[in-house]
Scaffold this active site. Structure first.
Site, short mmCIF file in Angstrom:
data_model
loop_
_atom_site.label_atom_id
_atom_site.label_comp_id
_atom_site.label_asym_id
_atom_site.label_seq_id
_atom_site.Cartn_x
_atom_site.Cartn_y
_atom_site.Cartn_z
CB CYS A 132 34.14 37.51 48.28
SG CYS A 132 35.44 38.73 48.13
CD GLN A 159 37.83 42.03 52.07
OE1 GLN A 159 37.23 43.05 52.41
NE2 GLN A 159 38.00 41.70 50.81
CG HIS A 252 37.30 37.44 52.50
ND1 HIS A 252 38.62 37.22 52.19
CD2 HIS A 252 36.79 38.15 51.45
CE1 HIS A 252 38.89 37.76 51.01
NE2 HIS A 252 37.80 38.33 50.54
CG ASN A 326 38.50 34.47 49.81
OD1 ASN A 326 38.95 33.65 50.60
ND2 ASN A 326 39.23 34.98 48.83
P1 NAP Z 1 43.25 35.84 38.52
O1 NAP Z 1 43.68 34.72 39.38
O2 NAP Z 1 44.21 36.93 38.24
O3 NAP Z 1 42.71 35.25 37.12
C1 NAP Z 1 42.24 36.07 36.09
C2 NAP Z 1 41.61 35.20 35.00
O4 NAP Z 1 41.04 36.06 34.00
C3 NAP Z 1 42.62 34.32 34.29
O5 NAP Z 1 41.98 33.13 33.88
C4 NAP Z 1 42.98 35.17 33.08
O6 NAP Z 1 43.46 34.41 31.99
C5 NAP Z 1 41.61 35.72 32.73
N1 NAP Z 1 41.72 36.90 31.88
C6 NAP Z 1 42.43 38.03 32.11
N2 NAP Z 1 42.30 38.88 31.07
C7 NAP Z 1 41.48 38.28 30.18
C8 NAP Z 1 40.97 38.64 28.90
N3 NAP Z 1 41.27 39.80 28.34
N4 NAP Z 1 40.15 37.77 28.27
C9 NAP Z 1 39.83 36.57 28.83
N5 NAP Z 1 40.31 36.17 30.03
C10 NAP Z 1 41.11 37.01 30.70
O7 NAP Z 1 41.97 36.58 39.13
P2 NAP Z 1 40.77 35.96 40.00
O8 NAP Z 1 41.08 36.11 41.43
O9 NAP Z 1 40.42 34.61 39.49
O10 NAP Z 1 39.63 37.02 39.69
C11 NAP Z 1 39.11 37.19 38.40
C12 NAP Z 1 37.99 38.21 38.48
O11 NAP Z 1 36.94 37.66 39.27
C13 NAP Z 1 38.36 39.52 39.19
O12 NAP Z 1 38.93 40.45 38.31
C14 NAP Z 1 37.04 39.97 39.71
O13 NAP Z 1 36.34 40.71 38.75
C15 NAP Z 1 36.31 38.69 40.00
N6 NAP Z 1 36.37 38.35 41.44
C16 NAP Z 1 35.25 38.45 42.13
C17 NAP Z 1 35.27 38.18 43.46
C18 NAP Z 1 34.05 38.37 44.27
O14 NAP Z 1 34.16 39.01 45.27
N7 NAP Z 1 32.92 37.85 43.90
C19 NAP Z 1 36.43 37.77 44.10
C20 NAP Z 1 37.57 37.63 43.35
C21 NAP Z 1 37.53 37.92 42.01
P3 NAP Z 1 45.06 34.24 31.72
O15 NAP Z 1 45.45 32.97 32.44
O16 NAP Z 1 45.12 34.09 30.25
O17 NAP Z 1 45.74 35.45 32.24
O1 3JN Z 2 39.80 41.70 47.32
C1 3JN Z 2 38.94 40.85 47.58
O2 3JN Z 2 39.01 40.14 48.59
C2 3JN Z 2 37.79 40.68 46.67
C3 3JN Z 2 38.07 41.24 45.36
C4 3JN Z 2 37.18 41.31 44.41
C5 3JN Z 2 37.47 41.92 43.13
C6 3JN Z 2 38.78 42.03 42.69
C7 3JN Z 2 39.07 42.66 41.48
C8 3JN Z 2 38.05 43.17 40.71
C9 3JN Z 2 36.43 42.41 42.34
C10 3JN Z 2 35.02 42.23 42.78
O3 3JN Z 2 34.50 41.14 42.56
O4 3JN Z 2 34.42 43.14 43.32
C11 3JN Z 2 36.73 43.06 41.15
C12 3JN Z 2 35.66 43.65 40.30
O5 3JN Z 2 35.09 42.92 39.52
O6 3JN Z 2 35.41 44.85 40.43
#
Ligand code: NAP
Ligand code: 3JN
Length: 349
Positions: A132, A159, A252, A326
């Site tokens: 993000c 952030q 952010h 974000n």
């Molecule tokens: P979150 O609120 O903790 O949600 C996690 C999601 O993943 C929930 O739907 C969870 O399901 C599901 N999950 C966890 N373990 C799983 C498994 N083994 N199989 C299938 N689904 C599973 O986290 P979030 O903030 O949405 O972020 C999720 C991911 O997105 C992060 O880990 C990161 O890789 C990515 N992300 C990217 C950015 C970016 O910068 N582009 C920003 C934030 C996040 P349950 O409800 O069943 O637990």
């Molecule tokens: O912390 C933030 O503001 C962004 C976080 C992103 C994030 C959180 C957990 C795992 C990522 C990401 O998208 O880079 C990951 C990941 O997939 O490595």
């Protein structure tokens, strides 16, 4: 968007902070969805989500969940993407992956549509959505690169906690209430759930996002450095980052210093450029105290830029302030925008 065909779309991590925004963004954009599959871990299987007014039951994600899926949006963490995105591709889906699992893989395009949409043509079934903090910065820097060249970038981030997931937002609210009520509390998630120590986020600022590398930079900082070079096709660009968590729920902010190639560029030149840049809203009027702030950006897809000014010592140096939601441009909207580009360019089978 207006498209004659409609697609079977799967959202992996549909119950999470990002997944929920993905569903809302698909709805808001009227993305042509013929069938929706909502996936999570076993923990949330059986829960329901509403999409376009209809109830959908959340199902545990397995390889077979992707039978018949055209487009899969992944946001359930890197290990889930590593395991299941190749399974989805095997079954004919194209994946937009919001995790870091494939971002630096040389065969995986890392895409921000305003910057490098054409990279989508060279894919092996998976398109990576950048971090993000990287996304909002490159949207603001790309027009500068194209017009005046770019040599150096130094960024400090501010952030929001929603970047750490839904549970981190709960921690911020609970801690804030506890402090106001003079009750005890124990930090359990931030800065990083799996790290050794946890610190108070309410009324604080934590200069750690993700774990530390041996270099002294955090993984979040290294993501910004490496992803910026890849997306902008500038392996030689000098980039440094310091990433800090603030007690803001969503949005952010970034203080970005950059140096252009050309001499004689003015801050008015940069403002003129960003005024009409795709995906950018210029909010820069110090006389009237107009500048971007996260509270004003929540729920919006754009990248907001202000406080543009020339460095007082470095002739080619400039400073700007960049803010975006974000969970939207940083995650859900950029992913859905990639899906829209894939459809527009005829890349989805
Ligand atoms: P979150 O609120 O903790 O949600 C996690 C999601 O993943 C929930 O739907 C969870 O399901 C599901 N999950 C966890 N373990 C799983 C498994 N083994 N199989 C299938 N689904 C599973 O986290 P979030 O903030 O949405 O972020 C999720 C991911 O997105 C992060 O880990 C990161 O890789 C990515 N992300 C990217 C950015 C970016 O910068 N582009 C920003 C934030 C996040 P349950 O409800 O069943 O637990
Ligand atoms: O912390 C933030 O503001 C962004 C976080 C992103 C994030 C959180 C957990 C795992 C990522 C990401 O998208 O880079 C990951 C990941 O997939 O490595």
């Amino acid at each position: 968007m207006t498209e004659k065909r409609a697609f079977h779309v799967a959202v992996v991590g549909a119950t999470g902070a990002v997944g929920q925004q993905m569903l809302k963004t698909l709805e808001d954009r009227k993305f042509p969805v013929s069938k929706l599959t909502v996936l999570s871990s076993a923990r949330s299987a059986g829960k329901t989500v509403i999409f376009n007014g209809k109830e959908h039951t959340v199902v545990e994600a397995t390889p077979d969940s992707f039978e018949g899926v055209d487009i899969a949006l992944f946001s359930a963490g890197g290990s889930v993407s590593k395991e299941l995105a190749p399974e989805a591709v095997k079954r004919g889906a194209i994946c937009v992956d919001n995790t870091s699992a494939f971002r630096m893989d040389e065969n995986t395009p890392l895409v921000v549509p305003e910057v490098n949409e054409s990279d989508l043509h060279n894919h092996n079934g998976i398109i990576a959505n950048p971090n993000c903090s990287t996304i909002q910065m490159v949207v603001a820097l790309q027009p500068v690169l194209e017009k005046f060249g770019l040599n150096k970038v130094i960024v400090s981030t501010y952030q929001a906690v929603s970047g750490s997931g839904a549970a981190a937002v709960d921690e911020l609210y609970e801690q804030t209430k506890a402090i106001i009520n003079e009750e005890p509390f124990e930090p359990q998630i931030l800065p990083v759930k799996s790290d050794k120590k946890h610190y108070q986020i309410a009324f604080n600022a934590i200069p750690q996002i993700d774990k530390f590398e041996e270099s002294g930079y955090t993984f979040e900082e290294m993501k910004m450095i490496n992803e910026t070079k890849k997306i902008m096709h500038l392996p030689e660009l000098k980039v440094a980052a310091t990433c800090v968590r603030l007690p803001v729920a969503t949005g952010h902010s970034e203080s970005v210093y950059f140096e252009v190639d050309q001499e004689g560029v003015t801050s008015e030149d940069i403002k003129g450029l960003l005024k009409s840049a795709p995906g950018v809203v210029l909010q820069d009027d110090p006389d009237n105290q107009i500048y971007p702030m996260p509270a004003d950006c929540v729920g919006k897809n754009d990248v907001f830029v202000g406080r543009i000014r020339k460095d007082l010592d470095e002739e080619k140096g400039f400073h700007m302030w960049v803010v975006s939601d974000n969970l939207l441009k940083g995650a859900a909207w950029n992913s859905v925008q990639i899906a829209e580009s894939l459809v527009k360019l005829g890349i989805v089978k």
